[in-house]
Write an enzyme that holds these catalytic residues in place. Structure first.
Site, mmCIF file in Angstrom:
data_model
loop_
_atom_site.group_PDB
_atom_site.id
_atom_site.type_symbol
_atom_site.label_atom_id
_atom_site.label_comp_id
_atom_site.label_asym_id
_atom_site.label_seq_id
_atom_site.Cartn_x
_atom_site.Cartn_y
_atom_site.Cartn_z
ATOM 1 N N SER A 241 0.829 -1.217 0.000
ATOM 2 C CA SER A 241 0.000 0.000 0.000
ATOM 3 C C SER A 241 0.863 1.267 0.000
ATOM 4 O O SER A 241 0.599 2.204 -0.756
ATOM 5 C CB SER A 241 -0.985 0.014 1.174
ATOM 6 O OG SER A 241 -0.333 -0.241 2.391
ATOM 7 N N HIS A 271 -1.786 -8.944 1.711
ATOM 8 C CA HIS A 271 -1.490 -7.679 2.412
ATOM 9 C C HIS A 271 -2.650 -7.405 3.386
ATOM 10 O O HIS A 271 -2.945 -8.228 4.246
ATOM 11 C CB HIS A 271 -1.268 -6.586 1.355
ATOM 12 C CG HIS A 271 -0.755 -5.276 1.877
ATOM 13 N ND1 HIS A 271 -0.042 -5.160 3.039
ATOM 14 C CD2 HIS A 271 -0.856 -4.000 1.381
ATOM 15 C CE1 HIS A 271 0.276 -3.881 3.239
ATOM 16 N NE2 HIS A 271 -0.212 -3.158 2.250
ATOM 17 N N HIS A 318 5.869 -12.763 7.453
ATOM 18 C CA HIS A 318 6.026 -11.366 7.033
ATOM 19 C C HIS A 318 7.213 -11.273 6.088
ATOM 20 O O HIS A 318 8.188 -12.007 6.240
ATOM 21 C CB HIS A 318 6.251 -10.448 8.235
ATOM 22 C CG HIS A 318 5.986 -9.017 7.914
ATOM 23 N ND1 HIS A 318 6.946 -8.188 7.382
ATOM 24 C CD2 HIS A 318 4.853 -8.279 8.011
ATOM 25 C CE1 HIS A 318 6.404 -6.993 7.177
ATOM 26 N NE2 HIS A 318 5.144 -7.012 7.545
ATOM 27 N N ARG A 327 2.883 -4.818 16.771
ATOM 28 C CA ARG A 327 1.483 -4.394 16.631
ATOM 29 C C ARG A 327 0.561 -5.517 17.102
ATOM 30 O O ARG A 327 -0.514 -5.269 17.632
ATOM 31 C CB ARG A 327 1.186 -4.017 15.169
ATOM 32 C CG ARG A 327 2.055 -2.879 14.659
ATOM 33 C CD ARG A 327 1.908 -2.667 13.169
ATOM 34 N NE ARG A 327 2.314 -3.821 12.399
ATOM 35 C CZ ARG A 327 2.177 -3.945 11.078
ATOM 36 N NH1 ARG A 327 1.643 -2.962 10.382
ATOM 37 N NH2 ARG A 327 2.591 -5.023 10.453
ATOM 38 N N ASP A 373 -2.192 -8.646 11.586
ATOM 39 C CA ASP A 373 -3.547 -9.082 11.258
ATOM 40 C C ASP A 373 -4.015 -10.280 12.091
ATOM 41 O O ASP A 373 -5.199 -10.592 12.104
ATOM 42 C CB ASP A 373 -3.626 -9.442 9.766
ATOM 43 C CG ASP A 373 -3.317 -8.244 8.898
ATOM 44 O OD1 ASP A 373 -3.780 -7.143 9.243
ATOM 45 O OD2 ASP A 373 -2.609 -8.391 7.887
#
Ligand code: AMX
Length: 440
Positions: A241, A271, A318, A327, A373
């Site tokens: 992105s 993604h 990743h 995160r 995620d």
């Protein structure tokens, strides 16, 4: 909000002058080598762009202007009575490199409230889509339609001076960020709540107002949105992105165009769409196994079968990170504080115990640990947001903060159109046979 714009301009002018000298003196120095395999493998590890707002360390995770996520949670301003950082603060930090004061953040909140009106044709265009259209497609349609208001596009058409490009990109970015929660909430309410939209509340900060317009007015969900919007904002420049935004913006496509393109990249399952895939997968596993919280052993058997069937474990792995994503950890800490007994959350934690050793045992996966995620969906489900197709939109609204701050920097520093070299397989074969020089 001239204060923020002026502060940015002063910083950017100083940086541009320094950069000129730096390139004059060191511009021909080599910063790496590219191996043939890297050209075929997604350019992994090739350093080829400058992106100012954040930097990823493969072991430590993301740092925004040098600050780790726990540091940001401690240092960025909070809402009254809240403990999570306000997303306005991370935008301010990414843009200026400075931690804002409470007053700076309040001013930015007020500025975004002022800039939020959206042209009615954007809503009409969304309404023309079948209601079951994926929320990412609906939101991208809305953003693209707001392009009619682009300050950059209008000024460029009039013959703007290139020294002022950054100023118009700044205006568009601020207007777009201000509007995004309302467009996203419109799509959510349209698709899942019969079109009953909720008007913005002028008393609320940007993240809380987004929660409000979505229809979630508890303090817990507001805090979640503030955290969510902060930690998903940026992940250096090479992810799909951010890189898309950088690339499309380098052609001087205005922020509405470049951000729509970035959102299209985020909508890919490798993604941003991975966050919807994770909860979808958890729901399917719960159903297949007939239990609310599967045991570690049940998950192990389930995952081994998935891998044998050639599927990926969503939320794990990743391209750059090599440890548990901070995160993920920030969201796990949030869950420990607010909902430690939630079944979806407990399932995420059981997966965290079961999956990394299995992925590691395959020997080919570079990072067996969870990414951002892997956790986010379970937190949303806890507050009642089970419509997982919408999750990537939340990611996208947050991502606007990072990619737009970076885009303002790119225009202020006068970065040129991006144009790396490509080759064909035949070129490579000829080069290997000593017939052709392909590397310019
Ligand atoms: N489950 C199963 N296999 C995996 C895997 C996973 N979670 N992650 C990587 N692999 C496999 C790859 O498919 C590849 O297999 P192959 O050699 O047979 O083609 C091999 O392991 C090596 O891959 P890698 O170098 O470790 O990863 P990558 O850089 O090529 O891909 C990523 C990174 C994220 C696309 C990948 O780990 C993946 O597909 N994960 C699941 C989807 C996901 O969670 N995406 C979200 C990423 C974060 C984000 O952008 N939001």
């Amino acid at each position: 909000m001239e204060k923020l714009k002026n502060l940015f301009k002063a910083k950017a002018d100083a940086q541009a002058a320094e950069l000129k000298e730096l390139l004059k003196e060191h511009g021909t120095k080599k910063i790496g080598e590219v191996q043939l395999a890297q050209a075929f493998q997604g350019m992994r590890g090739v350093t080829g762009m400058v992106y100012e707002t954040s930097l990823l360390d493969s072991n430590e995770g993301i740092r925004f202007r040098g600050f780790s996520i726990p540091e940001l949670q401690a240092k960025l301003p909070k809402a009254k009575g809240g403990t999570e950082p306000l997303p306005e603060g991370i935008f301010y930090l990414m843009l200026t490199g400075e931690i804002p004061t409470d007053a700076d953040v309040a001013e930015l909140s007020a500025e975004w409230r002022k800039r939020s009106p959206i042209p009615t044709h954007a809503f009409k265009a969304i309404d023309a889509l079948p209601p079951d259209t994926h929320p990412m497609t609906q939101v991208m349609t809305g953003i693209l339609c707001m392009q009619t208001d682009s300050v950059f596009a209008k000024e460029y058409a009039k013959g703007a001076n290139k020294k002022d490009y950054w100023s118009y990109v700044y205006e568009d970015s601020m207007n777009m960020i201000a509007s995004l929660p309302q467009v996203a909430a419109y799509v959510y309410r349209r698709k899942y709540h019969g079109g009953k939209t909720i008007a913005p509340d002028p008393q609320l900060d940007w993240g809380a107002n987004f929660a409000h317009m979505l229809g979630y007015d508890t303090e817990g969900f507001r805090e979640l949105m503030r955290l969510y919007m902060t930690i998903h904002a940026d992940h250096e420049g090479g992810n799909v992105s951010a890189h898309t935004s950088h690339l499309v913006g380098s052609a001087l496509a205005d922020p509405y165009l470049s951000f729509t393109a970035a959102m299209a990249g985020l909508a890919g399952p490798l993604h941003g769409l991975a966050n919807q895939e994770v909860i979808k997968w958890i729901f399917a596993m719960q159903k297949d196994l007939g239990v609310e919280v599967p045991s570690k052993e049940q998950i192990e058997t389930y995952v081994k079968k998935m891998l044998a069937d050639g599927k990926v474990v969503p939320g794990y792995g990743h391209a750059v990170l090599r440890k548990t994503d901070p995160r993920f950890t920030a969201q796990m800490d949030f869950a420990k504080k607010h909902m430690p007994n939630d079944p979806a959350v407990k399932t995420v934690w059981a997966i965290y115990e079961a999956v990394p050793p299995i992925l590691q045992s395959l020997g080919k996966i570079k990072n067996p640990w969870p990414n951002v995620d892997a956790h986010s969906g379970a937190l949303l489900v806890h507050y009642g947001m089970k419509e997982y197709e919408f999750y990537t939109v939340l990611f996208g609204v947050s991502r606007a903060l990072g990619v737009q701050a970076a885009q303002i920097w790119s225009r202020a520093l006068g970065f040129p159109i991006e144009r790396p070299k490509s080759v064909t397989i035949q070129n490579v074969k000829d080069w290997l046979a000593g017939k052709d020089e392909i590397w310019e």
